[in-house]
Design a protein around this motif. Structure first.
Motif, PDB file in Angstrom:
ATOM      1  N   ALA A 175      -4.289  22.998  -5.477  1.00 39.26           N
ATOM      2  CA  ALA A 175      -5.632  22.024  -5.224  1.00 39.26           C
ATOM      3  C   ALA A 175      -4.684  21.239  -4.712  1.00 39.26           C
ATOM      4  CB  ALA A 175      -6.483  21.389  -6.249  1.00 39.26           C
ATOM      5  N   THR A 176      -5.468  19.682  -4.084  1.00 43.04           N
ATOM      6  CA  THR A 176      -4.607  18.762  -4.102  1.00 43.04           C
ATOM      7  C   THR A 176      -5.332  17.829  -4.053  1.00 43.04           C
ATOM      8  OG1 THR A 176      -5.137  18.843  -0.955  1.00 43.04           O
ATOM      9  CG2 THR A 176      -3.036  19.574  -1.736  1.00 43.04           C
ATOM     10  N   TRP A 177      -4.677  16.539  -3.942  1.00 41.94           N
ATOM     11  CA  TRP A 177      -5.505  15.076  -4.625  1.00 41.94           C
ATOM     12  C   TRP A 177      -4.746  13.865  -3.146  1.00 41.94           C
ATOM     13  CZ3 TRP A 177      -4.875  18.261  -7.975  1.00 41.94           C
ATOM     14  CH2 TRP A 177      -5.419  18.760  -8.858  1.00 41.94           C
ATOM     15  N   ASN A 178      -5.582  13.055  -2.927  1.00 46.58           N
ATOM     16  CA  ASN A 178      -5.001  12.034  -1.921  1.00 46.58           C
ATOM     17  C   ASN A 178      -5.606  10.696  -2.344  1.00 46.58           C
ATOM     18  OD1 ASN A 178      -3.259  14.112   0.150  1.00 46.58           O
ATOM     19  ND2 ASN A 178      -5.395  14.745  -0.164  1.00 46.58           N
ATOM     20  N   TRP A 179      -4.661  10.196  -2.272  1.00 44.26           N
ATOM     21  CA  TRP A 179      -5.351   9.032  -3.248  1.00 44.26           C
ATOM     22  C   TRP A 179      -4.447   7.339  -2.370  1.00 44.26           C
ATOM     23  CZ3 TRP A 179      -3.770  10.146  -8.322  1.00 44.26           C
ATOM     24  CH2 TRP A 179      -5.033  11.915  -8.891  1.00 44.26           C
ATOM     25  N   ILE A 180      -4.822   6.463  -2.602  1.00 43.61           N
ATOM     26  CA  ILE A 180      -4.436   5.010  -2.006  1.00 43.61           C
ATOM     27  C   ILE A 180      -3.872   4.337  -3.443  1.00 43.61           C
ATOM     28  CG2 ILE A 180      -4.733   2.966  -0.584  1.00 43.61           C
ATOM     29  CD1 ILE A 180      -4.019   5.175   1.242  1.00 43.61           C
ATOM     30  N   ILE A 218       0.775  -0.900  -0.031  1.00 51.60           N
ATOM     31  CA  ILE A 218       0.078  -0.041  -0.287  1.00 51.60           C
ATOM     32  C   ILE A 218       0.997   1.942  -0.003  1.00 51.60           C
ATOM     33  CG2 ILE A 218      -1.332   1.020   1.516  1.00 51.60           C
ATOM     34  CD1 ILE A 218      -2.650  -1.001  -0.312  1.00 51.60           C
ATOM     35  N   GLY A 219       0.371   2.700  -0.624  1.00 53.74           N
ATOM     36  CA  GLY A 219       1.104   4.007  -1.278  1.00 53.74           C
ATOM     37  C   GLY A 219       0.339   4.583  -0.677  1.00 53.74           C
ATOM     38  N   LYS A 220       0.789   6.017  -0.395  1.00 47.57           N
ATOM     39  CA  LYS A 220      -0.184   7.375  -0.035  1.00 47.57           C
ATOM     40  C   LYS A 220       0.270   7.755  -1.194  1.00 47.57           C
ATOM     41  CE  LYS A 220      -0.648   8.784   4.089  1.00 47.57           C
ATOM     42  NZ  LYS A 220      -2.511   8.341   4.059  1.00 47.57           N
ATOM     43  N   ASP A 238      -7.473   8.482  -0.712  1.00 52.17           N
ATOM     44  CA  ASP A 238      -7.342   7.756   0.899  1.00 52.17           C
ATOM     45  C   ASP A 238      -8.361   8.703   1.858  1.00 52.17           C
ATOM     46  OD1 ASP A 238      -5.722   8.161   2.776  1.00 52.17           O
ATOM     47  OD2 ASP A 238      -4.194   9.095   2.139  1.00 52.17           O
ATOM     48  N   MET A 239      -9.259   7.243   2.141  1.00 49.81           N
ATOM     49  CA  MET A 239     -10.003   7.960   3.320  1.00 49.81           C
ATOM     50  C   MET A 239      -9.161   8.358   4.421  1.00 49.81           C
ATOM     51  SD  MET A 239     -13.143   7.403   1.791  1.00 49.81           S
ATOM     52  CE  MET A 239     -14.117   7.765   2.870  1.00 49.81           C
ATOM     53  N   LYS A 240      -8.403   7.646   4.892  1.00 49.99           N
ATOM     54  CA  LYS A 240      -7.280   8.759   5.683  1.00 49.99           C
ATOM     55  C   LYS A 240      -7.088  10.077   5.478  1.00 49.99           C
ATOM     56  CE  LYS A 240      -5.162   4.819   7.320  1.00 49.99           C
ATOM     57  NZ  LYS A 240      -4.099   3.785   8.125  1.00 49.99           N
ATOM     58  N   ALA A 241      -7.106  10.614   4.331  1.00 49.33           N
ATOM     59  CA  ALA A 241      -6.619  12.342   4.661  1.00 49.33           C
ATOM     60  C   ALA A 241      -8.132  13.264   4.374  1.00 49.33           C
ATOM     61  CB  ALA A 241      -6.246  12.024   3.010  1.00 49.33           C
ATOM     62  N   VAL A 242      -9.459  12.302   4.697  1.00 51.54           N
ATOM     63  CA  VAL A 242     -10.451  13.066   5.347  1.00 51.54           C
ATOM     64  C   VAL A 242     -10.947  13.274   6.047  1.00 51.54           C
ATOM     65  CG1 VAL A 242     -11.430  13.571   2.570  1.00 51.54           C
ATOM     66  CG2 VAL A 242     -11.685  11.353   3.732  1.00 51.54           C
ATOM     67  N   GLY A 243     -10.013  12.018   7.346  1.00 50.38           N
ATOM     68  CA  GLY A 243     -10.542  12.088   8.874  1.00 50.38           C
ATOM     69  C   GLY A 243     -10.761  10.493   9.288  1.00 50.38           C
ATOM     70  N   TYR A 244     -10.293   9.622   8.037  1.00 48.38           N
ATOM     71  CA  TYR A 244     -10.777   8.521   9.147  1.00 48.38           C
ATOM     72  C   TYR A 244      -9.907   8.008   9.532  1.00 48.38           C
ATOM     73  CZ  TYR A 244     -15.469   8.497   6.279  1.00 48.38           C
ATOM     74  OH  TYR A 244     -16.301   8.673   5.871  1.00 48.38           O
ATOM     75  N   ILE A 284      -5.836   1.700  -7.650  1.00 44.74           N
ATOM     76  CA  ILE A 284      -6.352   3.519  -6.828  1.00 44.74           C
ATOM     77  C   ILE A 284      -7.295   3.325  -6.782  1.00 44.74           C
ATOM     78  CG2 ILE A 284      -5.716   6.191  -6.970  1.00 44.74           C
ATOM     79  CD1 ILE A 284      -3.589   5.050  -9.047  1.00 44.74           C
ATOM     80  N   LEU A 285      -7.536   3.978  -5.065  1.00 46.59           N
ATOM     81  CA  LEU A 285      -8.421   4.677  -4.578  1.00 46.59           C
ATOM     82  C   LEU A 285      -8.649   6.139  -3.615  1.00 46.59           C
ATOM     83  CD1 LEU A 285      -9.497   1.000  -2.649  1.00 46.59           C
ATOM     84  CD2 LEU A 285     -10.338   1.835  -4.269  1.00 46.59           C
TER      85      LEU A 285
END
Length: 412
Positions: free
Chosen positions: A57-62, A47-49, A131-137, A128-129
């Motif tokens: 703007a920013t984008w955060n993916w797994i 897994i990579g972040k 990144d739910m942790k980037a939005v507080g999970y 590629i999904l």
């Protein structure tokens, strides 16, 4: 940033990522890729972040990349489970979303990450999904059982998720049949036919049986001993579509604590939302396959003593109310007495999963072998017979599961 946190993608994964960035029209960006999981958090992927940043703007993916090691891929159906997860995101969850929109659902089920793209070329499978942790999970501490509020949220979401299967089979039977054809069981034939796997599970069962003999429950000891002798064959039968009959649902399939992400408000310790991750073991079977795996791996006896019956009721109430909102009748499609019958018959799957999952859940990151780099099945079996520092916690929690099976009158 520590060098050990850096992730270097293979050329195929890098190309997939570059294509996504181009397709989204992102230009003049900086790109940062770091490690996305701790050892022991995921066994079927690296897994990579991904953090992409432009001036505005920013984008955060797994990015999840399949293990490429040939020995691992000969013992685990890596290609099939990546195909499975992509199918769940691209087809099943997409159809669920459309179905909710058709029905005008007021509070839709959305407890999963946004899917962006994938590659299914062997041995470079990549997904590629969002990144739910980037939005507080956040992940819960896998070494600790869930408390009531986390368990309550999870069990309600499983009820809503399972409701889709009953509603779609009722209203769109051809679509449900298509789902069923595309998510056959992929693990258990391999498990039963692998001598190394059988030996490892029997090794764990011997430890458990010895711990049960230390408590005042000869019946529990005798029942577990009988279960140990036919466990793999029994579970193989129970995970089939035929075993569940007309009550089979699309299940998450891997309902342990590391596959839940929780979100919290600033003022509350209790979770306000959750996300289910890792759909690689999704299958069609009894809803209790998910329920029992969740309840017997991710909660402890203290919580079950206090709240087990109420959690089962919360699950059924959540399923029923959502099923009504989706336009079908729970009393016809899945009466509560049928759920109770399934709990008695299919909960043994939760015991089976607890035997394996709890071993890793109580282990420290430094104790878990690197399963991706075994050179042979024999080496793997030797390394997997490690004894975690918290072995007493493992045997205690497994013993409690066996005792609860006696208490609830479940078959095993």
């Amino acid at each position: 940033m520590d060098d050990c946190d850096k992730v270097v993608l293979n050329s195929k994964a890098q190309s997939l990522l570059n294509s996504l960035i181009t397709n989204l029209g992102i230009e003049n960006y900086t790109l940062n890729i770091t490690r996305g999981n701790a050892k022991g958090d995921n066994y079927l992927g690296v897994i990579g972040k991904i953090h992409v940043k432009t001036e505005g703007a920013t984008w955060n993916w797994i990015i999840k990349c399949a293990p490429e090691a040939s020995q691992f891929r000969t013992t685990v159906p890596v290609a099939k489970v990546y195909q499975r997860e992509v199918y769940v995101y691209e087809k099943i969850l997409a159809e669920y979303q459309k179905f909710q929109e058709e029905k005008g659902v007021t509070t839709p089920f959305r407890s999963y990450a946004k899917y962006y793209t994938s590659l299914l070329e062997e041995p470079f499978e990549t997904i590629i999904l969002e990144d739910m942790k980037a939005v507080g999970y956040k992940l819960y501490n896998r070494q600790e059982p869930l408390d009531y509020h986390h368990a309550l949220l999870a069990i309600r979401e499983y009820g809503r998720f399972h409701a889709f299967s009953f509603a779609i089979r009722d209203q769109k039977p051809d679509l449900f049949h298509e789902f069923q054809q595309n998510v056959p069981e992929v693990f258990y034939d391999l498990l039963v036919n692998s001598e190394s796997s059988r030996q490892l599970i029997q090794y764990q069962c011997n430890q458990i049986r010895d711990s049960i003999s230390q408590i005042d429950s000869k019946r529990a000891y005798d029942n577990f001993s009988k279960f140990q002798d036919h466990m793999l064959e029994l579970v193989k039968k129970l995970v089939t579509v035929e075993a569940a009959g007309p009550y089979a649902v699309i299940s998450h399939g891997d309902c342990w604590i590391n596959n839940f992400l929780f979100k919290y408000s600033k003022l509350q310790k209790s979770p306000t939302d959750m996300c289910l991750i890792d759909w690689q073991m999704a299958r069609v079977g009894s809803p209790v396959l998910d329920l029992s795996c969740f309840l017997f791996t991710s909660t402890d006896k203290q919580l079950r003593d206090q709240h087990y019956d109420s959690l089962i009721k919360e699950y059924y109430d959540s399923l029923s109310s959502f099923l009504i909102e989706l336009g079908s009748d729970p009393e016809v499609l899945f009466p509560f007495n049928i759920l109770q019958e399934h709990l008695k018959i299919f909960s043994v799957y939760g015991l089976f999963m607890a035997i394996q999952s709890l071993y890793f859940m109580v282990s420290g990151e430094d104790e878990i072998p690197d399963v991706h780099n075994f050179t042979s099945e024999e080496e793997g079996m030797v390394q997997m017979k490690y004894v975690p520092k918290n072995i007493d916690r493992y045997t205690s929690r497994i013993r409690d599961v066996v005792v609860d099976f006696e208490k609830f009158g479940y078959n095993f």
